[in-house]
Design an enzyme around this catalytic site. Structure first.
Site, PDB file in Angstrom:
ATOM      1  N   LYS A 176       0.840  -1.205   0.000  1.00  0.00           N
ATOM      2  CA  LYS A 176       0.000   0.000   0.000  1.00  0.00           C
ATOM      3  C   LYS A 176       0.874   1.253   0.000  1.00  0.00           C
ATOM      4  CE  LYS A 176      -1.776  -1.415   3.770  1.00  0.00           C
ATOM      5  NZ  LYS A 176      -2.556  -1.617   5.009  1.00  0.00           N
ATOM      6  N   GLY A 211      -7.293   3.885  11.328  1.00  0.00           N
ATOM      7  CA  GLY A 211      -7.921   2.606  11.032  1.00  0.00           C
ATOM      8  C   GLY A 211      -8.031   2.262   9.561  1.00  0.00           C
ATOM      9  N   GLY A 213      -5.832   0.988   7.442  1.00  0.00           N
ATOM     10  CA  GLY A 213      -5.261  -0.311   7.097  1.00  0.00           C
ATOM     11  C   GLY A 213      -6.163  -1.465   7.504  1.00  0.00           C
ATOM     12  N   CYS A 214      -6.696  -1.397   8.702  1.00  0.00           N
ATOM     13  CA  CYS A 214      -7.635  -2.424   9.179  1.00  0.00           C
ATOM     14  C   CYS A 214      -8.876  -2.477   8.296  1.00  0.00           C
ATOM     15  CB  CYS A 214      -8.046  -2.128  10.618  1.00  0.00           C
ATOM     16  SG  CYS A 214      -6.689  -1.951  11.789  1.00  0.00           S
TER      17      CYS A 214
END
Length: 280
Positions: A176, A211, A213-214
């Protein structure tokens, strides 16, 4: 019988609600699956910092996995914060005994505020035990660099990192590029061992990215649970997380959370059906 797919997240809990298990379950539901969970650690955190964390006992982690997988038709699994080498080893052992689930591994290592969410001595265990089980791993630039003991700064670096990480055993690697400097697009690179896919979306100028990435990894797992191919799952998840960031919530005094349910209209009385009440 419900035809709604079920996904499982194995991750830490975020008391601030923006990342971890809380973000995973929101993301899964928003992408059309029923989310179940195995909590590996409890963190004390908000939009400014993680101030403390405590891992969950290994036998309780195993008990949670058994409870979920013995009862629910889980169609995909996502891992996030695993905290220690022992937890990674336990989770890997449990998943090896239950082969066949698409597995998204988000190699969570450090919070935005700099708190270590993975013990330094656990990185080797993550590389050797969990990455080879993954359908796809989803490191950001920092995590990719940490796994490879190098620095990832450019698109060329991302492609090389994807090649190197693929050699560690996952079926695919999604590096990413949200932290790439001076780019108009948020570029991610997906590599399956033979083909690169460049996944691009507009870069959103906002500090409220807690948050992400989660959220992204859980959305990928949700679309894999819908039996979509990995490139299609990543494309759908990328679109979702981009919109969640674009509609981010400026809550707290630090990095506010993404808006997992940006597509829902606020509740109104006209939206309430079949409720009879004398409340004024």
């Amino acid at each position: 019988m419900s035809n709604k797919p079920v996904a499982l997240t194995i991750a830490g809990s975020d008391s601030g609600g923006g990342a971890g298990i809380q973000a995973d379950l929101k993301s899964m539901e928003a992408n059309g699956v029923f989310g179940t969970s195995v909590i590996t650690a409890i963190t004390a955190q908000n939009t400014t910092a993680v101030t403390d964390a405590q891992p969950v006992a290994l036998d309780l982690i195993s008990a949670q996995l058994e409870a979920v997988l013995s009862d629910f038709p889980v169609a995909a699994i996502k891992t996030g914060m695993l905290a220690t080498a022992d937890i990674i080893e336990r989770v890997a052992n449990e998943l090896e005994q239950r082969d066949g689930y698409p597995l998204v591994v988000d190699p969570v290592m450090i919070s935005k505020s700099g708190y270590e969410l993975l013990d330094p001595d656990a990185v080797a265990t993550l590389r050797n035990r969990l990455l080879p089980l993954a359908t796809v791993i989803t490191p950001n630039l920092h995590e990719a660099g940490h796994l490879l003991n190098t620095t990832v700064r450019t698109e060329a670096d991302m492609r090389q990192a994807a090649r190197s990480l693929f050699k560690m055993g996952p079926n695919a690697v999604l590096v990413k590029g949200g932290h790439l400097a001076a780019t108009d697009d948020a570029l991610d690179v997906l590599y399956d061992g033979s083909t690169f896919h460049a996944v691009r979306a507009p870069r959103i100028d906002t500090p409220h990215t807690h948050g992400t990435g989660c959220t992204y990894a859980s959305a990928i797992a949700a679309h894999l649970a819908h039996q979509r191919t990995l490139p299609v799952a990543v494309r759908h998840a990328k679109s979702y997380v981009t919109n969640a960031i674009a509609h981010a919530l400026p809550l707290g005094s630090g990095h506010g959370p993404t808006n997992h349910f940006f597509h829902l209209t606020p509740f109104t009385e006209s939206a309430s059906l079949g409720v009879d009440s004398d409340v004024a």
